[in-house]
Design an enzyme around this catalytic site. Structure first.
Site, PDB file in Angstrom:
ATOM      1  N   HIS A   7      33.846  -2.633  51.183  1.00 26.86           N
ATOM      2  CA  HIS A   7      33.204  -1.322  51.310  1.00 26.86           C
ATOM      3  C   HIS A   7      34.033  -0.366  52.146  1.00 26.86           C
ATOM      4  O   HIS A   7      34.015  -0.437  53.365  1.00 26.86           O
ATOM      5  CB  HIS A   7      31.840  -1.461  51.967  1.00 26.86           C
ATOM      6  CG  HIS A   7      30.863  -2.180  51.104  1.00 26.86           C
ATOM      7  ND1 HIS A   7      30.919  -3.519  50.892  1.00 26.86           N
ATOM      8  CD2 HIS A   7      29.823  -1.724  50.381  1.00 26.86           C
ATOM      9  CE1 HIS A   7      29.949  -3.872  50.070  1.00 26.86           C
ATOM     10  NE2 HIS A   7      29.270  -2.806  49.746  1.00 26.86           N
ATOM     11  N   ARG A  27      34.606  -0.570  46.930  1.00 23.14           N
ATOM     12  CA  ARG A  27      33.599   0.466  46.716  1.00 23.14           C
ATOM     13  C   ARG A  27      33.886   1.603  47.681  1.00 23.14           C
ATOM     14  O   ARG A  27      34.202   1.351  48.851  1.00 23.14           O
ATOM     15  CB  ARG A  27      32.219  -0.120  46.973  1.00 23.14           C
ATOM     16  CG  ARG A  27      31.087   0.849  46.758  1.00 23.14           C
ATOM     17  CD  ARG A  27      29.755   0.240  47.149  1.00 23.14           C
ATOM     18  NE  ARG A  27      29.308   0.761  48.423  1.00 23.14           N
ATOM     19  CZ  ARG A  27      28.042   0.724  48.855  1.00 23.14           C
ATOM     20  NH1 ARG A  27      27.108   0.155  48.106  1.00 23.14           N
ATOM     21  NH2 ARG A  27      27.704   1.217  50.010  1.00 23.14           N
ATOM     22  N   ASP A  56      28.422   3.749  44.552  1.00 23.40           N
ATOM     23  CA  ASP A  56      26.969   3.577  44.462  1.00 23.40           C
ATOM     24  C   ASP A  56      26.296   4.940  44.636  1.00 23.40           C
ATOM     25  O   ASP A  56      26.426   5.576  45.690  1.00 23.40           O
ATOM     26  CB  ASP A  56      26.525   2.612  45.581  1.00 23.40           C
ATOM     27  CG  ASP A  56      25.084   2.145  45.432  1.00 23.40           C
ATOM     28  OD1 ASP A  56      24.336   2.750  44.642  1.00 23.40           O
ATOM     29  OD2 ASP A  56      24.714   1.165  46.119  1.00 23.40           O
ATOM     30  N   GLU A 114      27.141   2.675  40.273  1.00 22.27           N
ATOM     31  CA  GLU A 114      25.936   1.879  40.523  1.00 22.27           C
ATOM     32  C   GLU A 114      24.697   2.758  40.703  1.00 22.27           C
ATOM     33  O   GLU A 114      24.777   3.825  41.335  1.00 22.27           O
ATOM     34  CB  GLU A 114      26.190   1.058  41.786  1.00 22.27           C
ATOM     35  CG  GLU A 114      25.047   0.171  42.190  1.00 22.27           C
ATOM     36  CD  GLU A 114      25.405  -0.647  43.411  1.00 22.27           C
ATOM     37  OE1 GLU A 114      26.615  -0.922  43.631  1.00 22.27           O
ATOM     38  OE2 GLU A 114      24.483  -0.996  44.162  1.00 22.27           O
ATOM     39  N   ARG A 149      22.742  -6.466  38.637  1.00 28.86           N
ATOM     40  CA  ARG A 149      22.981  -6.612  40.079  1.00 28.86           C
ATOM     41  C   ARG A 149      21.935  -7.445  40.810  1.00 28.86           C
ATOM     42  O   ARG A 149      21.818  -7.360  42.027  1.00 28.86           O
ATOM     43  CB  ARG A 149      23.017  -5.204  40.710  1.00 28.86           C
ATOM     44  CG  ARG A 149      24.175  -4.387  40.227  1.00 28.86           C
ATOM     45  CD  ARG A 149      25.212  -4.073  41.240  1.00 28.86           C
ATOM     46  NE  ARG A 149      24.775  -3.722  42.562  1.00 28.86           N
ATOM     47  CZ  ARG A 149      25.272  -4.272  43.666  1.00 28.86           C
ATOM     48  NH1 ARG A 149      26.179  -5.217  43.596  1.00 28.86           N
ATOM     49  NH2 ARG A 149      24.854  -3.876  44.849  1.00 28.86           N
ATOM     50  N   HIS A 184      24.216  -8.402  43.997  1.00 27.07           N
ATOM     51  CA  HIS A 184      24.021  -7.676  45.258  1.00 27.07           C
ATOM     52  C   HIS A 184      24.385  -8.592  46.429  1.00 27.07           C
ATOM     53  O   HIS A 184      23.962  -9.741  46.474  1.00 27.07           O
ATOM     54  CB  HIS A 184      22.533  -7.300  45.310  1.00 27.07           C
ATOM     55  CG  HIS A 184      22.117  -6.402  46.411  1.00 27.07           C
ATOM     56  ND1 HIS A 184      20.801  -6.274  46.779  1.00 27.07           N
ATOM     57  CD2 HIS A 184      22.818  -5.572  47.210  1.00 27.07           C
ATOM     58  CE1 HIS A 184      20.705  -5.401  47.771  1.00 27.07           C
ATOM     59  NE2 HIS A 184      21.914  -4.952  48.046  1.00 27.07           N
ATOM     60  N   GLU A 231      29.475  -8.554  45.248  1.00 21.22           N
ATOM     61  CA  GLU A 231      29.520  -7.697  46.439  1.00 21.22           C
ATOM     62  C   GLU A 231      29.662  -8.577  47.684  1.00 21.22           C
ATOM     63  O   GLU A 231      29.040  -9.625  47.798  1.00 21.22           O
ATOM     64  CB  GLU A 231      28.229  -6.873  46.541  1.00 21.22           C
ATOM     65  CG  GLU A 231      28.217  -5.974  47.769  1.00 21.22           C
ATOM     66  CD  GLU A 231      26.989  -5.057  47.838  1.00 21.22           C
ATOM     67  OE1 GLU A 231      26.030  -5.288  47.073  1.00 21.22           O
ATOM     68  OE2 GLU A 231      27.015  -4.125  48.656  1.00 21.22           O
ATOM     69  N   TRP A 267      15.666   7.317  48.661  1.00 23.83           N
ATOM     70  CA  TRP A 267      16.757   7.020  49.588  1.00 23.83           C
ATOM     71  C   TRP A 267      17.778   6.157  48.868  1.00 23.83           C
ATOM     72  O   TRP A 267      17.444   5.357  48.021  1.00 23.83           O
ATOM     73  CB  TRP A 267      16.240   6.257  50.828  1.00 23.83           C
ATOM     74  CG  TRP A 267      17.413   5.820  51.637  1.00 23.83           C
ATOM     75  CD1 TRP A 267      18.256   6.591  52.392  1.00 23.83           C
ATOM     76  CD2 TRP A 267      17.918   4.474  51.728  1.00 23.83           C
ATOM     77  NE1 TRP A 267      19.248   5.822  52.932  1.00 23.83           N
ATOM     78  CE2 TRP A 267      19.068   4.525  52.554  1.00 23.83           C
ATOM     79  CE3 TRP A 267      17.524   3.246  51.188  1.00 23.83           C
ATOM     80  CZ2 TRP A 267      19.837   3.389  52.843  1.00 23.83           C
ATOM     81  CZ3 TRP A 267      18.263   2.118  51.478  1.00 23.83           C
ATOM     82  CH2 TRP A 267      19.418   2.201  52.301  1.00 23.83           C
TER      83      TRP A 267
END
Ligand code: GCO
Ligand code: MG
Length: 405
Positions: free
Chosen positions: A124, A149, A213, A239, A286, A315, A342, A405
């Site tokens: 990430h 990502r 994402d 994503e 995912r 995930h 991930e 969110w």
């Protein structure tokens, strides 16, 4: 005489963040662990396990995973939903752990053995501006990652999803009595975000997998527009462009763009993604063992997805405990249609509470060769980190309306 479960214990601990773990013990001395963590609602699952499931487990034959899964799923009458499915997942993982330990094999061997040498993972990279993200990408590539990502702060917005002060992971839940509030403008995001992918490809080229994402925030039309606009940057996946419960939305997206779509971290069962898969409306599924009924049910989803050319992209954020991550890795290494896993590193404290055999090497994770899942929980150490109430953030548009969110 058949073996039976003699003890079922729920352990809630907060070594940097909250985790709910089920630990089972059998009459012939084996133990198994399962992850039941539901970020921001942990105690709901702990109570469900403690009050309703643990008393049913004691005395059962640990070898009959299929019967126990059906007993808990059909037996609840109130099917599906994140709390129920996390609780069933915890039981399922712990039983697979026990079965594999009894067989003297790492779980992936019971699942049929390896289909590949290692599990490619993505890291990430994020930052408060594009130059910072570019440096982060460089650091991941230097570290051997072949998939990254990218998330960046959007000018004019505070606290954007996926951007953190900590460079190795992103932890959205915050300790406190109320959720933090962030603000959102899709217009500002859509204006800015393509320049991130452009800058990443310009500086680092196309020799690695690039992901992003959108975290459920766009309308189908906005998502289609974005997917189309960024095709030249060749994302491995975009994503959660739209809220995943509206399965028809993905038809609109797919009609307009060939940017691959990854969806499913909030799904609990095969029925949540049945149409997305069978109508080929997504490219990657995912789900992950903790939120979707454990190893048994996620295996079923992955095998169904394989019929339609949909690959896995499980995930693996920090709220998946090392127990869940290990379960995912055993599936990843054995499934024919694995896509990408991930990986967000856990804190040192978390790794100490959950000693494990999986290891990172040059962009790949390996589940290790220990019998079972290859993860345990150090109960004494866990007891030193009591539960702390924490919430995921909520999100408002600039005019104050609630948004996803
Ligand atoms: C991801 C996820 C996470 C979730 C988190 C919620 O792709 O890793 O979107 O960041 O927001 O797991 O608990
Ligand atoms: Mg996500």
């Amino acid at each position: 005489m058949t073996d039976s479960i003699i003890n079922a214990k729920v352990i809630v601990t907060c070594p940097g963040r909250n985790f709910v773990t089920l630990r089972l013990e059998t009459s012939d001395g084996l133990t198994g662990v399962g992850d039941g963590t539901l970020n921001g609602r942990e105690l709901a699952v702990a109570t469900y396990l403690q009050d309703y499931i643990c008393p049913l487990l004691v005395g059962r034959d640990p070898e009959q995973i299929n019967d126990t899964w059906q007993y808990l799923y059909r037996g609840a009458y109130w099917r599906r939903g994140p709390v129920t499915m996390c609780a069933i997942a915890a039981v399922d993982m712990a039983l697979w752990d026990i079965k594999a330990k009894r067989a003297g094999m790492p779980l992936y061997q019971l699942l049929g053995g390896r289909a590949r040498n290692g599990v490619m993972v993505y890291g990430h990279a994020n930052g408060r501006d594009i130059p910072q993200v570019l440096d982060e990408v460089a650091a991941y590539l230097d570290h051997g990652y072949q998939a990254v990502r990218v998330q960046v702060a959007i000018p004019g917005l505070d606290a954007v999803y996926g951007v953190s002060e900590n460079r190795t992971f992103y932890e959205p839940a915050t300790v406190g009595e109320r959720p933090q509030e962030s603000t959102w403008s899709t217009e500002a995001y859509l204006r800015f975000i393509p320049s991130l992918f452009e800058a990443v490809r310009e500086r680092h080229g196309f020799g690695f997998r690039l992901l992003h994402d959108a975290h459920h925030r766009l309308t189908p039309t906005e998502a289609a527009k974005l997917g189309k606009r960024i095709e030249d940057y060749d994302l491995f996946w975009l994503e959660d462009p739209t809220p995943a419960e509206d399965q028809d939305a993905f038809r609109i997206i797919k009609q307009h763009t060939v940017t691959p779509i990854a969806v499913g971290e909030v799904f609990n069962t095969i029925w949540d993604c049945q149409r997305l898969i069978s109508e080929r409306l997504i490219d990657f599924i995912r789900v992950t063992p903790v939120h979707a009924g454990g190893v048994s049910h996620v295996k079923r989803i992955a095998e169904y997805a394989d019929l339609y050319g949909v690959r896995t992209g499980f995930h693996g954020a920090t709220d998946m405990s090392p127990v869940c991550l290990a379960a995912a890795l055993h599936l990843d290494i054995s499934l024919p249609n694995f896509g990408l896993q991930e990986y967000m590193t856990h804190t040192e404290q978390t790794n100490e509470v959950f000693p494990h055999s999986y290891r990172f090497e040059n962009g790949f994770l390996h589940p290790g060769e220990e019998p079972g899942l290859g993860v345990d929980i150090d109960e004494k150490l866990a007891a030193r980190y009591p539960y702390r109430k924490a919430y995921l953030p909520v999100n408002r548009l600039l005019d104050g309306s609630m948004h996803n969110w």
